[in-house]
Design a protein around this motif. Structure first.
Motif, PDB file in Angstrom:
ATOM      1  N   ILE A  87       0.836  -1.204   0.000  1.00 24.47           N
ATOM      2  CA  ILE A  87       0.000   0.000   0.000  1.00 24.47           C
ATOM      3  C   ILE A  87       0.870   1.253   0.000  1.00 24.47           C
ATOM      4  O   ILE A  87       0.608   2.211  -0.737  1.00 24.47           O
ATOM      5  CB  ILE A  87      -0.959  -0.019   1.209  1.00 24.47           C
ATOM      6  CG1 ILE A  87      -1.951  -1.185   1.084  1.00 24.47           C
ATOM      7  CG2 ILE A  87      -1.703   1.306   1.333  1.00 24.47           C
ATOM      8  CD1 ILE A  87      -2.836  -1.375   2.293  1.00 24.47           C
ATOM      9  N   TYR A 132      -3.049   2.052  -2.890  1.00 28.82           N
ATOM     10  CA  TYR A 132      -3.880   0.940  -3.382  1.00 28.82           C
ATOM     11  C   TYR A 132      -3.127  -0.378  -3.260  1.00 28.82           C
ATOM     12  O   TYR A 132      -1.914  -0.417  -3.054  1.00 28.82           O
ATOM     13  CB  TYR A 132      -4.314   1.182  -4.823  1.00 28.82           C
ATOM     14  CG  TYR A 132      -3.214   1.002  -5.860  1.00 28.82           C
ATOM     15  CD1 TYR A 132      -2.933  -0.253  -6.409  1.00 28.82           C
ATOM     16  CD2 TYR A 132      -2.466   2.087  -6.312  1.00 28.82           C
ATOM     17  CE1 TYR A 132      -1.938  -0.426  -7.357  1.00 28.82           C
ATOM     18  CE2 TYR A 132      -1.472   1.933  -7.263  1.00 28.82           C
ATOM     19  CZ  TYR A 132      -1.214   0.669  -7.782  1.00 28.82           C
ATOM     20  OH  TYR A 132      -0.219   0.503  -8.718  1.00 28.82           O
ATOM     21  N   TYR A 133      -3.876  -1.461  -3.392  1.00 30.33           N
ATOM     22  CA  TYR A 133      -3.271  -2.795  -3.369  1.00 30.33           C
ATOM     23  C   TYR A 133      -4.194  -3.777  -4.078  1.00 30.33           C
ATOM     24  O   TYR A 133      -5.382  -3.505  -4.295  1.00 30.33           O
ATOM     25  CB  TYR A 133      -3.013  -3.264  -1.936  1.00 30.33           C
ATOM     26  CG  TYR A 133      -4.257  -3.666  -1.164  1.00 30.33           C
ATOM     27  CD1 TYR A 133      -4.641  -4.999  -1.045  1.00 30.33           C
ATOM     28  CD2 TYR A 133      -5.059  -2.702  -0.547  1.00 30.33           C
ATOM     29  CE1 TYR A 133      -5.779  -5.362  -0.348  1.00 30.33           C
ATOM     30  CE2 TYR A 133      -6.193  -3.053   0.155  1.00 30.33           C
ATOM     31  CZ  TYR A 133      -6.553  -4.390   0.254  1.00 30.33           C
ATOM     32  OH  TYR A 133      -7.688  -4.753   0.942  1.00 30.33           O
ATOM     33  N   LYS A 137      -8.665  -3.944  -8.077  1.00 31.12           N
ATOM     34  CA  LYS A 137      -7.805  -2.944  -7.432  1.00 31.12           C
ATOM     35  C   LYS A 137      -8.551  -2.339  -6.243  1.00 31.12           C
ATOM     36  O   LYS A 137      -9.659  -1.835  -6.389  1.00 31.12           O
ATOM     37  CB  LYS A 137      -7.434  -1.858  -8.441  1.00 31.12           C
ATOM     38  CG  LYS A 137      -6.479  -0.796  -7.916  1.00 31.12           C
ATOM     39  CD  LYS A 137      -6.151   0.190  -9.035  1.00 31.12           C
ATOM     40  CE  LYS A 137      -5.196   1.276  -8.578  1.00 31.12           C
ATOM     41  NZ  LYS A 137      -4.885   2.226  -9.682  1.00 31.12           N
ATOM     42  N   HIS A 138      -7.941  -2.400  -5.060  1.00 25.69           N
ATOM     43  CA  HIS A 138      -8.557  -1.873  -3.844  1.00 25.69           C
ATOM     44  C   HIS A 138      -7.929  -0.522  -3.504  1.00 25.69           C
ATOM     45  O   HIS A 138      -6.696  -0.401  -3.443  1.00 25.69           O
ATOM     46  CB  HIS A 138      -8.367  -2.836  -2.679  1.00 25.69           C
ATOM     47  CG  HIS A 138      -8.945  -4.198  -2.930  1.00 25.69           C
ATOM     48  ND1 HIS A 138     -10.296  -4.461  -2.854  1.00 25.69           N
ATOM     49  CD2 HIS A 138      -8.356  -5.369  -3.282  1.00 25.69           C
ATOM     50  CE1 HIS A 138     -10.511  -5.740  -3.135  1.00 25.69           C
ATOM     51  NE2 HIS A 138      -9.352  -6.307  -3.397  1.00 25.69           N
ATOM     52  N   THR A 139      -8.773   0.465  -3.259  1.00 23.12           N
ATOM     53  CA  THR A 139      -8.270   1.811  -2.961  1.00 23.12           C
ATOM     54  C   THR A 139      -8.896   2.352  -1.675  1.00 23.12           C
ATOM     55  O   THR A 139      -9.543   3.407  -1.677  1.00 23.12           O
ATOM     56  CB  THR A 139      -8.580   2.765  -4.134  1.00 23.12           C
ATOM     57  OG1 THR A 139     -10.002   2.746  -4.381  1.00 23.12           O
ATOM     58  CG2 THR A 139      -7.846   2.352  -5.390  1.00 23.12           C
ATOM     59  N   GLU A 159      -7.280   5.968  -0.698  1.00 26.03           N
ATOM     60  CA  GLU A 159      -7.006   6.910  -1.782  1.00 26.03           C
ATOM     61  C   GLU A 159      -7.121   8.361  -1.324  1.00 26.03           C
ATOM     62  O   GLU A 159      -6.618   9.278  -1.992  1.00 26.03           O
ATOM     63  CB  GLU A 159      -7.956   6.657  -2.951  1.00 26.03           C
ATOM     64  CG  GLU A 159      -9.434   6.825  -2.613  1.00 26.03           C
ATOM     65  CD  GLU A 159     -10.340   6.497  -3.784  1.00 26.03           C
ATOM     66  OE1 GLU A 159      -9.812   6.344  -4.890  1.00 26.03           O
ATOM     67  OE2 GLU A 159     -11.567   6.395  -3.587  1.00 26.03           O
TER      68      GLU A 159
END
Length: 694
Positions: A466, A472-473, A499-501, A504
């Motif tokens: 991250i 993100y990861y 994609k996980h944010t 952000e």
């Protein structure tokens, strides 16, 4: 005819009619409805040979097979046909007694009935196979069947790949619609279990005609009823087998783990846990014996510490604390704290290794020198943030950040049994300190990754992803793709392409200053030993308190700073400071991945680390005292066809923990401070407010 005789005649007629109908019904049942005698007749005339499919192969990122198939043999028995066999000769070949022979026959009948073949001896040895082949004429009702079993060309990644076990009755009930039969093997742990439906394939059957002396005469009906075995589909992973082998070598004779992830994809490059075992041990005729040895081993080689080991992250947590504080607006990159060697604002000092002026003049410098005073105060600023009505609301917001970083929650990796660590909630503090009587001083060491915080090596490596990606990861995973992938396969791999944010909202500028601080850690701070020539590393060392011996060595990093390709976490239990053992192990792994080799001048370092034995006798004795009696009782009940279950022996008493990296001279009897039933710690401001007015 008298009425009496007429009545008796009718009764006799009815009886004959009933008997006739019963005979007709039984004939119809035997000829048309019942399959019992048909099955017996078919078994006398037709030999049904099961063809087990090859399971799918697992490849690394370069296309090297890290798990493939080879052929072994099962000895099958059809109990109905075992008449006149030489029991003593068979028992001599298999190394069993007649009581065991009869027990296995009964088991086969219970599982498969008298008329269906079942496994009598699985995965027979080469010697037994040769002797049986010479003497099969002595054993009517027995036959040898090929079975593909797993082979491991690199003898590595045992806890990742998993192993196979024979399905039992409960498994068959749970998977009654999936085509399993008694005697089949299925994945019990690791990737073998998670991707069982992909890897398993579909069995085939060949039918042969045999004569009255049980001799095969040829294919039944020209093979029109035969079905071909369908091989399982292959898996293509993100693993780098060379990196995996190096990680396992560096961790040998140690207790700990290492996780390396590609931050751009979430693909796991290597996951090593130590002690481990050669995966070949759980294949072949010695499988059950070896499983018993492994499960009784007090060092727990079957435990994957990368996903089940839970440790206070210590100073490796500080970059996360900095990002939260920057996003909450309670500090700026230029914020400094006047540390003179300890944090005194909560009464009892939280000590720091650095005493010289200027080591905490701003955020970047405080990260580089891992100032405990700085981050203790930063944590309190977050929790006591004036925009929240009370400390509980501020703490809850901090906990939400931690969950977003992947701490205290499952990451849903694609191997089973992942633990979620611990980020304590307010209910625990309410219970210990009495409702609303606690404040930020009661948990101040959370700011340096201690107190009740626990994280797995996988979670710590993912947090580095991250930071490397600036917010993100992708969910960490092993399998990138499946052979002949279909829409239905999205249930396996679809979630790993999202994609996980969750963070952000944290600015790039905040991530940049934290990255620069972590770069300084490797340049002139606590992780100078982790440097790689020509590569800019962002890193953080840590030390986790261990109540049973020497402290645990932790190290997290990602590289290169400009274009991150690898994020890593290494934990070595009972090894002291993070820079001593964990940092050089991680550095060598990063060099291997980024440069595809280890430089000549660092190869002696590989051998030095690999040869170091860091498993202390005291730890072995502690495990032995805690577990040996219990495990000895379980030895008679060990099931080699099931996944092992481990309980984490976490400290159940509620304690405030210190930072061993900051207080190296602290004595063992003062390592922890029970806090249950103690009043909440009061800050100087609280005390002033509490003074009675004159």
């Amino acid at each position: 005819m008298p009425v009496y005789n007429q009545s008796r005649s009718r009764i006799i007629q009815v009886i004959f009619i009933i008997i006739f109908l019963l005979i007709v019904f039984q004939l119809l049942n035997l000829q048309i409805f019942s399959t019992e005698y048909k099955l017996q007749a078919e078994n006398n005339a037709i030999y049904r040979k099961v063809i087990y499919p090859d399971r799918g192969i697992i490849y690394d990122r370069r296309g090297k097979a890290i798990l493939e198939n080879t052929i072994m043999y099962d000895l099958m028995v059809t109990p109905y046909e075992t008449k006149g066999i030489d029991t003593m000769a068979l028992c001599d070949i298999l190394g069993i007694d007649t009581a065991e022979y009869h027990k296995r026959i009964i088991t086969a009948i219970i599982r498969n009935s008298r008329y269906k073949p079942g496994i009598f001896e699985p995965l027979i040895s080469d010697e037994a196979f040769a002797r049986l082949n010479e003497n099969m004429y002595k054993f009517p009702g027995f036959n040898i069947v090929e079975r593909p079993v797993r082979a491991y060309p690199f003898h590595s990644a045992a806890n990742v790949l998993g192993y196979l076990g024979e399905v039992d009755s409960s498994f068959l009930k749970r998977h009654s619609t999936e085509g399993y039969e008694a005697g089949d093997y299925a994945g019990m742990t690791g990737l073998e279990r998670s991707y069982e439906k992909v890897l398993m394939g579909q069995r085939g059957v060949k039918r042969f005609i045999r004569d009255n002396k049980n001799r095969i005469q040829g294919s039944y009906n020209n093979g029109i009823f035969d079905t071909a075995a369908i091989a399982g589909r292959n898996l293509y992973t993100s693993m780098d087998v060379n990196l995996q082998i190096l990680a396992e070598k560096l961790l040998q004779n140690k207790i700990g783990s290492a996780v390396a992830i590609n931050p751009k994809t979430g693909g796991i490059l290597a996951m090593a846990t130590a002690p481990s075992y050669d995966p070949v041990m759980l294949t072949g005729s010695q499988r059950r014996k070896n499983f018993g040895r492994l499960i009784l081993d007090t060092a727990r080689p079957l435990l994957n510490r990368a996903i089940k080991g839970q440790y206070p992250p210590g100073s490796t947590f500080k970059p996360l604390d900095a990002l939260i504080a920057l996003d909450e607006g309670v500090i700026t990159p230029s914020y400094g704290y006047p540390c003179s060697g300890a944090y005194y604002a909560c009464g009892r000092p939280v000590r720091c290794t650095e005493h010289w002026s200027g080591h905490s003049k701003d955020l970047r410098t405080a990260i580089a020198w891992s100032c405990n005073s700085y981050f203790s105060n930063v944590f309190r600023l977050i929790v006591d943030n004036k925009k929240y009505p009370n400390v509980r609301m501020g703490y809850t917001q901090w906990k939400h950040y931690m969950n977003a970083f992947g701490y205290g929650v499952d990451l849903n990796i694609d191997i089973p049994s992942e633990d979620d660590g611990n980020i304590p909630d307010t209910s625990g503090y309410n219970r210990d300190f009495g409702g609303n009587r606690w404040n930020s001083c009661n948990m101040v060491t959370l700011g340096i990754g201690q107190d009740r915080m626990l994280a797995t090596p996988l979670q710590m490596a993912n947090a580095m992803c991250i930071i490397a990606n600036k917010g993100y990861y992708y969910t960490p995973h092993f399998v990138d793709s499946i052979e002949n992938e279909t829409v239905a396969d999205s249930q396996f791999v679809g979630k790993y392409r999202i994609k996980h944010t969750p963070l952000e909202h944290i600015s790039d500028a905040s991530f940049s200053v934290v990255q620069l601080g972590m770069h300084d850690v490797a340049e002139f701070g606590t992780a100078r030993r982790a440097q790689i020539e020509g590569v800019n590393i962002c890193a953080k060392t840590g030390t986790a308190q261990n109540p049973h011996g020497k402290d645990h060595s932790l190290f997290v990093a990602f590289a290169p700073m400009e274009d991150p390709k690898i994020a890593i976490c290494v934990v070595v239990e009972n090894a002291g400071f993070g820079a001593t053992w964990a940092a050089p192990i991680a550095s060598l792994m990063m060099e291997q991945y980024l440069k595809d080799s280890i430089s000549e001048k660092r190869k002696p370092e590989v051998e030095r680390i690999a040869s170091a034995d860091l498993i202390p006798t005291a730890i072995k004795q502690w495990y032995h005292k805690k577990d040996s009696i219990k495990l000895a009782k379980q030895a008679q009940k060990i099931n080699a066809d099931a996944a092992p279950v481990f309980q984490n022996n976490l400290e159940t008493s509620r304690q405030v923990q210190y930072d061993p990296e900051a207080e190296p001279n602290r004595k063992g009897n003062g390592d922890t401070i029970p806090v249950k039933n103690k009043p909440a710690i009061q800050t100087p401001d609280d005390k002033r407010k509490a003074k009675p007015k004159n």
